[in-house]
Design a protein around this motif. Structure first.
Motif, PDB file in Angstrom:
ATOM      1  N   LEU A  90       2.737  -7.358  -2.823  1.00 11.43           N
ATOM      2  CA  LEU A  90       2.813  -7.501  -2.130  1.00 11.43           C
ATOM      3  C   LEU A  90       3.648  -8.562  -1.605  1.00 11.43           C
ATOM      4  O   LEU A  90       4.705  -7.951  -0.111  1.00 11.43           O
ATOM      5  CB  LEU A  90       2.056  -9.587  -1.997  1.00 11.43           C
ATOM      6  N   VAL A  91       5.205  -8.012  -2.538  1.00 13.93           N
ATOM      7  CA  VAL A  91       6.485  -8.211  -2.270  1.00 13.93           C
ATOM      8  C   VAL A  91       7.327  -6.558  -1.637  1.00 13.93           C
ATOM      9  O   VAL A  91       7.485  -6.616   0.040  1.00 13.93           O
ATOM     10  CB  VAL A  91       7.460  -8.524  -3.543  1.00 13.93           C
ATOM     11  N   ARG A  92       6.752  -5.586  -1.991  1.00 14.43           N
ATOM     12  CA  ARG A  92       6.802  -4.116  -1.430  1.00 14.43           C
ATOM     13  C   ARG A  92       6.832  -4.285   0.146  1.00 14.43           C
ATOM     14  O   ARG A  92       7.028  -3.957   0.391  1.00 14.43           O
ATOM     15  CB  ARG A  92       6.497  -3.664  -2.183  1.00 14.43           C
ATOM     16  N   ALA A  93       5.401  -4.940   0.269  1.00 15.56           N
ATOM     17  CA  ALA A  93       4.423  -4.295   1.608  1.00 15.56           C
ATOM     18  C   ALA A  93       5.375  -5.829   2.765  1.00 15.56           C
ATOM     19  O   ALA A  93       6.041  -4.900   3.223  1.00 15.56           O
ATOM     20  CB  ALA A  93       3.354  -5.324   0.997  1.00 15.56           C
ATOM     21  N   LEU A  94       5.731  -6.393   2.026  1.00 16.76           N
ATOM     22  CA  LEU A  94       6.612  -7.630   3.266  1.00 16.76           C
ATOM     23  C   LEU A  94       7.929  -7.420   3.096  1.00 16.76           C
ATOM     24  O   LEU A  94       8.477  -7.064   4.352  1.00 16.76           O
ATOM     25  CB  LEU A  94       6.825  -8.988   2.350  1.00 16.76           C
ATOM     26  N   VAL A  95       8.298  -6.328   2.667  1.00 15.03           N
ATOM     27  CA  VAL A  95       9.728  -6.233   2.437  1.00 15.03           C
ATOM     28  C   VAL A  95      10.204  -4.818   3.490  1.00 15.03           C
ATOM     29  O   VAL A  95      10.917  -4.735   4.672  1.00 15.03           O
ATOM     30  CB  VAL A  95      10.106  -5.899   0.932  1.00 15.03           C
ATOM     31  N   ALA A  96       9.074  -4.087   3.003  1.00 17.57           N
ATOM     32  CA  ALA A  96       8.970  -2.887   3.784  1.00 17.57           C
ATOM     33  C   ALA A  96       8.339  -2.781   5.567  1.00 17.57           C
ATOM     34  O   ALA A  96       9.146  -2.935   6.209  1.00 17.57           O
ATOM     35  CB  ALA A  96       7.921  -1.955   3.244  1.00 17.57           C
ATOM     36  N   GLN A  97       7.695  -4.013   5.568  1.00 19.48           N
ATOM     37  CA  GLN A  97       7.127  -4.595   6.870  1.00 19.48           C
ATOM     38  C   GLN A  97       7.646  -5.148   7.818  1.00 19.48           C
ATOM     39  O   GLN A  97       8.419  -5.033   8.946  1.00 19.48           O
ATOM     40  CB  GLN A  97       6.287  -5.788   6.894  1.00 19.48           C
ATOM     41  N   HIS A  98       8.852  -5.711   6.705  1.00 19.20           N
ATOM     42  CA  HIS A  98      10.081  -6.363   7.591  1.00 19.20           C
ATOM     43  C   HIS A  98      11.449  -5.779   7.841  1.00 19.20           C
ATOM     44  O   HIS A  98      12.093  -5.809   9.071  1.00 19.20           O
ATOM     45  CB  HIS A  98      11.059  -7.402   6.744  1.00 19.20           C
ATOM     46  N   ILE A  99      11.644  -4.349   7.106  1.00 18.48           N
ATOM     47  CA  ILE A  99      12.777  -3.703   7.828  1.00 18.48           C
ATOM     48  C   ILE A  99      12.298  -2.534   8.539  1.00 18.48           C
ATOM     49  O   ILE A  99      13.129  -3.059  10.267  1.00 18.48           O
ATOM     50  CB  ILE A  99      12.934  -2.925   6.863  1.00 18.48           C
ATOM     51  N   LEU A 100      10.990  -2.104   8.572  1.00 25.57           N
ATOM     52  CA  LEU A 100      10.435  -1.226   9.671  1.00 25.57           C
ATOM     53  C   LEU A 100       9.784  -2.139  10.854  1.00 25.57           C
ATOM     54  O   LEU A 100      10.525  -1.904  11.912  1.00 25.57           O
ATOM     55  CB  LEU A 100       8.763  -0.611   9.359  1.00 25.57           C
ATOM     56  N   TYR A 101      10.335  -3.249  10.859  1.00 26.27           N
ATOM     57  CA  TYR A 101       9.726  -4.407  12.003  1.00 26.27           C
ATOM     58  C   TYR A 101      10.682  -4.770  12.897  1.00 26.27           C
ATOM     59  O   TYR A 101      11.050  -4.263  13.803  1.00 26.27           O
ATOM     60  CB  TYR A 101       9.511  -6.176  11.949  1.00 26.27           C
ATOM     61  N   LYS A 102      12.346  -4.727  12.086  1.00 28.26           N
ATOM     62  CA  LYS A 102      13.311  -4.825  12.390  1.00 28.26           C
ATOM     63  C   LYS A 102      14.136  -3.545  13.863  1.00 28.26           C
ATOM     64  O   LYS A 102      15.200  -2.921  14.431  1.00 28.26           O
ATOM     65  CB  LYS A 102      14.263  -5.312  11.624  1.00 28.26           C
ATOM     66  N   ARG A 127       0.058   0.306   5.857  1.00 32.99           N
ATOM     67  CA  ARG A 127       0.167   1.330   7.072  1.00 32.99           C
ATOM     68  C   ARG A 127       0.960   1.403   8.250  1.00 32.99           C
ATOM     69  O   ARG A 127       1.188   0.398   9.013  1.00 32.99           O
ATOM     70  CB  ARG A 127      -1.490   1.924   6.812  1.00 32.99           C
ATOM     71  N   CYS A 128       1.475   2.742   8.033  1.00 38.43           N
ATOM     72  CA  CYS A 128       2.724   3.319   9.559  1.00 38.43           C
ATOM     73  C   CYS A 128       2.006   4.140   9.759  1.00 38.43           C
ATOM     74  O   CYS A 128       2.562   5.413   9.442  1.00 38.43           O
ATOM     75  CB  CYS A 128       3.642   2.876   9.315  1.00 38.43           C
ATOM     76  N   GLY A 129       0.999   4.442  11.159  1.00 36.77           N
ATOM     77  CA  GLY A 129       0.510   5.493  11.559  1.00 36.77           C
ATOM     78  C   GLY A 129      -0.586   6.447  10.537  1.00 36.77           C
ATOM     79  O   GLY A 129      -1.774   5.317  10.328  1.00 36.77           O
ATOM     80  N   THR A 130      -0.100   7.274  10.242  1.00 40.21           N
ATOM     81  CA  THR A 130      -1.038   8.143   9.335  1.00 40.21           C
ATOM     82  C   THR A 130      -0.695   7.851   7.801  1.00 40.21           C
ATOM     83  O   THR A 130      -1.906   7.892   6.787  1.00 40.21           O
ATOM     84  CB  THR A 130      -1.792   9.251   9.242  1.00 40.21           C
ATOM     85  N   ILE A 131       0.337   7.211   7.695  1.00 48.87           N
ATOM     86  CA  ILE A 131       0.686   7.470   5.961  1.00 48.87           C
ATOM     87  C   ILE A 131       1.082   6.032   5.571  1.00 48.87           C
ATOM     88  O   ILE A 131       0.585   5.012   6.582  1.00 48.87           O
ATOM     89  CB  ILE A 131       2.332   7.655   5.545  1.00 48.87           C
ATOM     90  N   TYR A 132       0.791   5.826   4.104  1.00 49.36           N
ATOM     91  CA  TYR A 132       0.784   4.605   3.328  1.00 49.36           C
ATOM     92  C   TYR A 132       2.152   4.484   2.900  1.00 49.36           C
ATOM     93  O   TYR A 132       2.565   5.061   2.354  1.00 49.36           O
ATOM     94  CB  TYR A 132      -0.386   4.020   2.408  1.00 49.36           C
ATOM     95  N   VAL A 133       2.472   3.001   3.734  1.00 51.20           N
ATOM     96  CA  VAL A 133       4.122   3.079   3.351  1.00 51.20           C
ATOM     97  C   VAL A 133       4.670   2.323   1.993  1.00 51.20           C
ATOM     98  O   VAL A 133       5.467   3.026   0.774  1.00 51.20           O
ATOM     99  CB  VAL A 133       4.994   2.273   3.941  1.00 51.20           C
ATOM    100  N   THR A 134       3.587   1.142   1.430  1.00 52.58           N
ATOM    101  CA  THR A 134       3.633   1.047   0.132  1.00 52.58           C
ATOM    102  C   THR A 134       2.102   0.154  -0.623  1.00 52.58           C
ATOM    103  O   THR A 134       1.292   0.009   0.025  1.00 52.58           O
ATOM    104  CB  THR A 134       3.963   0.041  -0.054  1.00 52.58           C
ATOM    105  N   GLY A 135       1.763   0.439  -1.784  1.00 51.61           N
ATOM    106  CA  GLY A 135       0.734   0.641  -2.017  1.00 51.61           C
ATOM    107  C   GLY A 135      -0.224   0.913  -2.353  1.00 51.61           C
ATOM    108  O   GLY A 135      -1.330   0.721  -2.460  1.00 51.61           O
TER     109      GLY A 135
END
Length: 149
Positions: A90-102, A127-135
């Motif tokens: 959950l921490v990894r997903a939230l960090v990646a989501q935050h950076i990508l959102y910015k 997930r972003c597009g067709t790839i799973y970014v984390t997890g």
């Protein structure tokens, strides 16, 4: 003395040869922030940070966005593996989501819960597009909740 030289060499390499030092520092700070929030704030109050509930990002994205998402996911995994605190899915997903959102890249955060063996397990992935970014890709037979950001 040998240990001090080794630490000095690591610091020198990080400062002068690491081209991604600012991203590394940003991931480290965000991982600490989200870990602290997960431990101290009730999940109901954290939910608005996840994005819009039950919505998903587009299944296809541009090559540039996918490449950026893959790179961010790679850096998040590398940094979170070395944090002195627990930085799980959950921490990894939230960090990646935050950076990508910015960066203006839309993602979908998946939260899954399974209770097949009598023991409840939970997992989060991004997930972003067709790839799973984390997890990874989560799992089968999992009750899902999606968040679009």
């Amino acid at each position: 003395m040998k240990k001090i030289k080794h630490i000095a060499r690591l610091i020198y390499n990080f400062i002068f040869t690491n081209k991604t030092r600012w991203l590394t520092i940003r991931v480290l700070v965000l991982a600490a922030w989200y870990r602290m929030r997960i431990l101290t704030v009730p999940m109901k109050k954290l939910e608005p940070d996840f994005g819009e509930r039950d919505k998903e990002s587009p299944a296809q994205d541009t090559f540039e966005n996918t490449k950026n998402a893959y790179w961010i996911g790679y850096r998040v995994e590398r940094v979170c593996n070395k944090t002195p605190w627990e930085s799980k899915c959950l921490v990894r997903a939230l960090v990646a989501q935050h950076i990508l959102y910015k960066k203006g890249i839309h993602t979908t955060l998946y939260l899954g819960v399974e209770n097949s063996t009598g023991k409840m397990t939970a997992h989060a992935w991004l997930r972003c597009g067709t790839i799973y970014v984390t997890g990874g890709d989560g799992g089968n037979n999992v009750k899902l909740t999606t968040f679009y950001k």
